[in-house]
Design a protein around this motif. Structure first.
Motif, PDB file in Angstrom:
ATOM      1  N   PHE A 176       0.868  -1.179   0.000  1.00 30.28           N
ATOM      2  CA  PHE A 176       0.000   0.000   0.000  1.00 30.28           C
ATOM      3  C   PHE A 176       0.901   1.223   0.000  1.00 30.28           C
ATOM      4  O   PHE A 176       1.477   1.587   1.025  1.00 30.28           O
ATOM      5  CB  PHE A 176      -0.897  -0.042   1.241  1.00 30.28           C
ATOM      6  N   SER A 177       1.060   1.850  -1.174  1.00 32.30           N
ATOM      7  CA  SER A 177       2.121   2.839  -1.324  1.00 32.30           C
ATOM      8  C   SER A 177       1.740   3.957  -2.286  1.00 32.30           C
ATOM      9  O   SER A 177       0.791   3.846  -3.058  1.00 32.30           O
ATOM     10  CB  SER A 177       3.375   2.123  -1.839  1.00 32.30           C
ATOM     11  N   ASN A 178       2.529   5.040  -2.234  1.00 30.99           N
ATOM     12  CA  ASN A 178       2.415   6.115  -3.231  1.00 30.99           C
ATOM     13  C   ASN A 178       3.321   5.864  -4.428  1.00 30.99           C
ATOM     14  O   ASN A 178       3.225   6.553  -5.436  1.00 30.99           O
ATOM     15  CB  ASN A 178       2.802   7.464  -2.596  1.00 30.99           C
ATOM     16  N   ALA A 229       4.302 -10.617  -2.489  1.00 32.02           N
ATOM     17  CA  ALA A 229       3.108  -9.811  -2.206  1.00 32.02           C
ATOM     18  C   ALA A 229       1.892 -10.357  -2.954  1.00 32.02           C
ATOM     19  O   ALA A 229       2.013 -10.863  -4.071  1.00 32.02           O
ATOM     20  CB  ALA A 229       3.340  -8.347  -2.590  1.00 32.02           C
ATOM     21  N   SER A 230       0.738 -10.261  -2.332  1.00 30.91           N
ATOM     22  CA  SER A 230      -0.519 -10.705  -2.952  1.00 30.91           C
ATOM     23  C   SER A 230      -1.216  -9.587  -3.708  1.00 30.91           C
ATOM     24  O   SER A 230      -2.298  -9.782  -4.257  1.00 30.91           O
ATOM     25  CB  SER A 230      -1.468 -11.252  -1.881  1.00 30.91           C
ATOM     26  N   GLY A 231      -0.602  -8.419  -3.709  1.00 30.72           N
ATOM     27  CA  GLY A 231      -1.212  -7.309  -4.433  1.00 30.72           C
ATOM     28  C   GLY A 231      -0.453  -6.018  -4.241  1.00 30.72           C
ATOM     29  O   GLY A 231       0.465  -5.926  -3.416  1.00 30.72           O
ATOM     30  N   TYR A 232      -0.826  -5.007  -5.027  1.00 28.51           N
ATOM     31  CA  TYR A 232      -0.186  -3.706  -4.941  1.00 28.51           C
ATOM     32  C   TYR A 232      -1.245  -2.636  -5.174  1.00 28.51           C
ATOM     33  O   TYR A 232      -1.851  -2.570  -6.251  1.00 28.51           O
ATOM     34  CB  TYR A 232       0.926  -3.587  -5.989  1.00 28.51           C
ATOM     35  N   ASN A 279      -6.060 -14.624  -4.413  1.00 35.71           N
ATOM     36  CA  ASN A 279      -5.772 -13.997  -5.702  1.00 35.71           C
ATOM     37  C   ASN A 279      -4.693 -12.917  -5.581  1.00 35.71           C
ATOM     38  O   ASN A 279      -4.444 -12.391  -4.497  1.00 35.71           O
ATOM     39  CB  ASN A 279      -7.044 -13.353  -6.276  1.00 35.71           C
ATOM     40  N   ILE A 280      -4.060 -12.595  -6.710  1.00 35.06           N
ATOM     41  CA  ILE A 280      -3.160 -11.440  -6.799  1.00 35.06           C
ATOM     42  C   ILE A 280      -4.024 -10.248  -7.209  1.00 35.06           C
ATOM     43  O   ILE A 280      -4.737 -10.326  -8.214  1.00 35.06           O
ATOM     44  CB  ILE A 280      -2.046 -11.655  -7.840  1.00 35.06           C
ATOM     45  N   GLU A 318      -5.352   1.609 -11.157  1.00 36.55           N
ATOM     46  CA  GLU A 318      -4.195   2.362 -11.637  1.00 36.55           C
ATOM     47  C   GLU A 318      -2.962   1.468 -11.793  1.00 36.55           C
ATOM     48  O   GLU A 318      -2.251   1.552 -12.794  1.00 36.55           O
ATOM     49  CB  GLU A 318      -3.889   3.518 -10.680  1.00 36.55           C
ATOM     50  N   THR A 319      -2.690   0.606 -10.801  1.00 37.54           N
ATOM     51  CA  THR A 319      -1.538  -0.283 -10.935  1.00 37.54           C
ATOM     52  C   THR A 319      -1.767  -1.302 -12.043  1.00 37.54           C
ATOM     53  O   THR A 319      -0.828  -1.702 -12.734  1.00 37.54           O
ATOM     54  CB  THR A 319      -1.203  -1.018  -9.617  1.00 37.54           C
ATOM     55  N   GLY A 320      -3.022  -1.699 -12.244  1.00 34.94           N
ATOM     56  CA  GLY A 320      -3.351  -2.605 -13.349  1.00 34.94           C
ATOM     57  C   GLY A 320      -3.002  -1.981 -14.688  1.00 34.94           C
ATOM     58  O   GLY A 320      -2.459  -2.650 -15.579  1.00 34.94           O
TER      59      GLY A 320
END
Length: 214
Positions: free
Chosen positions: A85-87, A102-105, A126-127, A132-134
């Motif tokens: 969970f980041s900028n 990691a399981s996601g961003y 799931n990942i 936006e990251t997608g």
């Protein structure tokens, strides 16, 4: 088991971010935010003796890099799903996070609705990515492009360009006309989808196609 709430931990060095997330997530059915930490060492100590479903993990912490911390967490507790969970929105950072387990961003401008869906998705195995990251991941980087196939002559000229030689110098050395060398150079630019010779050499070096740049 149907009434079991998803146990969430928040790790972020900004207390205001933690409080905001706590308020939003605690109001959601099926979620419970059991703890929050502002440093990497605290979460490592905690998961050694506690089972956690989801960790929302910031990348920038006072005592740790979140990407490396993710790998450490997964070694200690493989069943825990870590969502970055980041900028930070660099493609390379997103990819490295997933490679480290990691399981996601998610970016910090993610909506609460999207955050909820992603937490549920990660909990299901799931990942997950926010929209936006997608989009960032859907755009291929230069490193993802296939390695161009070069002729023996093109490889020769590419190497000589990387050594700083001009078309005239290359022509003299290879007993070619400068026009022929320029034609080869244009073909190289096209094959690498490069705008100029500087970009051409940079891309060729990334693909380890230049001696001395492997």
């Amino acid at each position: 088991m149907e009434n079991k709430k998803i146990n969430i931990i928040i790790v972020d060095d900004h207390p205001i971010v933690i409080e905001g997330l706590k308020m939003m997530l605690s109001s959601q059915l099926g979620f419970t935010v059991s703890q929050s930490f502002t440093s990497g060492s605290e979460i490592i100590d905690f998961i050694k003796s506690h089972q956690v479903d989801i960790i929302l993990l910031d990348i920038t912490l006072p005592d740790a890099n979140g990407i490396e911390l993710c790998r450490e967490i997964k070694k200690i507790s493989p069943a825990t799903s870590v969502i970055m969970f980041s900028n930070r929105s660099e493609r390379s950072i997103i990819m490295q996070s997933i490679q480290n387990g990691a399981s996601g961003y998610l970016l910090k401008n993610t909506s609460i609705d999207e955050l909820v869906v992603c937490i549920q998705g990660a909990y299901s195995g799931n990942i997950v990515f926010c929209n936006e990251t997608g989009k960032i991941l859907s755009k291929p980087s230069q490193n993802d492009l296939p390695v161009p196939r070069l002729t023996k002559r093109e490889k020769q000229i590419l190497q000589m360009l990387a050594e700083g030689k001009t078309s005239i110098m290359i022509a003299d050395e290879l007993f070619l006309s400068p026009l022929t060398v320029d034609t080869h150079r244009k073909n190289l630019l096209q094959k690498f989808q490069a705008k100029n010779s500087i970009e051409l050499i940079k891309l060729a070096a990334q693909h380890h196609m230049i001696e001395g740049n492997t």
